[in-house]
Scaffold this active site. Structure first.
Site, short mmCIF file in Angstrom:
data_model
loop_
_atom_site.label_atom_id
_atom_site.label_comp_id
_atom_site.label_asym_id
_atom_site.label_seq_id
_atom_site.Cartn_x
_atom_site.Cartn_y
_atom_site.Cartn_z
N ILE A 32 -1.68 -5.62 24.57
CA ILE A 32 -0.91 -5.16 25.74
C ILE A 32 -0.26 -6.32 26.49
O ILE A 32 0.72 -6.13 27.21
CB ILE A 32 -1.85 -4.34 26.67
CG1 ILE A 32 -1.08 -3.37 27.54
CG2 ILE A 32 -2.73 -5.25 27.50
CD1 ILE A 32 -1.99 -2.37 28.24
N GLN A 95 -13.38 -15.06 25.81
CA GLN A 95 -13.47 -13.62 25.52
C GLN A 95 -13.49 -12.82 26.81
O GLN A 95 -14.31 -13.09 27.71
CB GLN A 95 -14.75 -13.33 24.70
CG GLN A 95 -14.85 -11.88 24.26
CD GLN A 95 -16.08 -11.61 23.37
OE1 GLN A 95 -16.97 -12.45 23.26
NE2 GLN A 95 -16.13 -10.44 22.78
N HIS A 101 -13.16 -8.51 18.28
CA HIS A 101 -11.77 -8.28 17.85
C HIS A 101 -11.17 -9.56 17.32
O HIS A 101 -11.50 -10.65 17.78
CB HIS A 101 -10.92 -7.74 19.01
CG HIS A 101 -10.99 -8.56 20.26
ND1 HIS A 101 -12.04 -8.47 21.14
CD2 HIS A 101 -10.15 -9.49 20.76
CE1 HIS A 101 -11.85 -9.32 22.15
NE2 HIS A 101 -10.71 -9.96 21.93
P1 AMP Z 1 -10.01 -11.64 24.48
O1 AMP Z 1 -9.54 -12.47 25.65
O2 AMP Z 1 -10.13 -12.42 23.19
O3 AMP Z 1 -11.25 -10.86 24.80
O4 AMP Z 1 -8.84 -10.63 24.18
C1 AMP Z 1 -8.74 -9.38 24.76
C2 AMP Z 1 -7.32 -8.93 24.55
O5 AMP Z 1 -7.25 -7.55 24.73
C3 AMP Z 1 -6.32 -9.57 25.52
O6 AMP Z 1 -5.34 -10.30 24.78
C4 AMP Z 1 -5.71 -8.37 26.25
O7 AMP Z 1 -4.34 -8.51 26.49
C5 AMP Z 1 -5.99 -7.24 25.27
N1 AMP Z 1 -6.11 -5.90 25.84
C6 AMP Z 1 -6.88 -5.51 26.88
N2 AMP Z 1 -6.74 -4.20 27.09
C7 AMP Z 1 -5.87 -3.74 26.17
C8 AMP Z 1 -5.31 -2.46 25.86
N3 AMP Z 1 -5.61 -1.38 26.58
N4 AMP Z 1 -4.45 -2.37 24.83
C9 AMP Z 1 -4.11 -3.45 24.12
N5 AMP Z 1 -4.61 -4.68 24.34
C10 AMP Z 1 -5.46 -4.83 25.36
#
Ligand code: AMP
Ligand code: ZN
Length: 115
Positions: A32, A95, A101
């Site tokens: 997102i 994270q 992920h």
């Molecule tokens: P991390 O910082 O490695 O935990 O990455 C989490 C990622 O999830 C970030 O890059 C956010 O932009 C992404 N994210 C959070 N919520 C959503 C959502 N609803 N749809 C798509 N991506 C998301």
């Protein structure tokens, strides 16, 4: 499914996303808040908080995930120029969503070391 886990909700289709890849065990969708022209997240449908929570039974899932990442990267047009795969883990890893992920980042040149 873990309560209040946004990626569990996405995996359960409670929060809709456009799937770029989906099978019984995995779902891939666009981040997102993209950090690159192509920024895909690949999640296991089952809740695993991070890499530290993997056990032996998850070996085939993780192998499957890497194989899917290869396929998704090709599908997204990243095969010629390359791309980066990142798994942030806990605080120092950056994270923010505590459901395992993989980030697939591409469409621009990455720097090393990462920030
Ligand atoms: P991390 O910082 O490695 O935990 O990455 C989490 C990622 O999830 C970030 O890059 C956010 O932009 C992404 N994210 C959070 N919520 C959503 C959502 N609803 N749809 C798509 N991506 C998301
Ligand atoms: Zn979860």
């Amino acid at each position: 499914m873990q309560q209040d886990c946004i990626f569990c909700k996405i995996a359960a289709k409670e929060i809709p996303v456009q799937p770029l890849y989906e099978d019984e065990h995995l779902l891939a969708f666009l981040d997102i808040n993209p950090a690159a022209p192509v920024h895909v997240l690949v999640i296991p449908k089952k809740h695993i908080a991070n890499l530290l929570d993997l056990d032996k039974q998850d070996q085939s899932l993780m192998g499957h995930m890497l194989t899917a990442i290869s396929q998704i990267a090709k599908q997204m047009g990243l095969a010629d120029d390359g791309f980066r795969v990142v798994i942030n883990t806990k605080e120092n890893g950056g994270q923010t969503v505590h459901h395992l992920h993989c980030h697939i980042l591409g469409g621009r040149s990455m720097t090393w070391p990462p920030g």
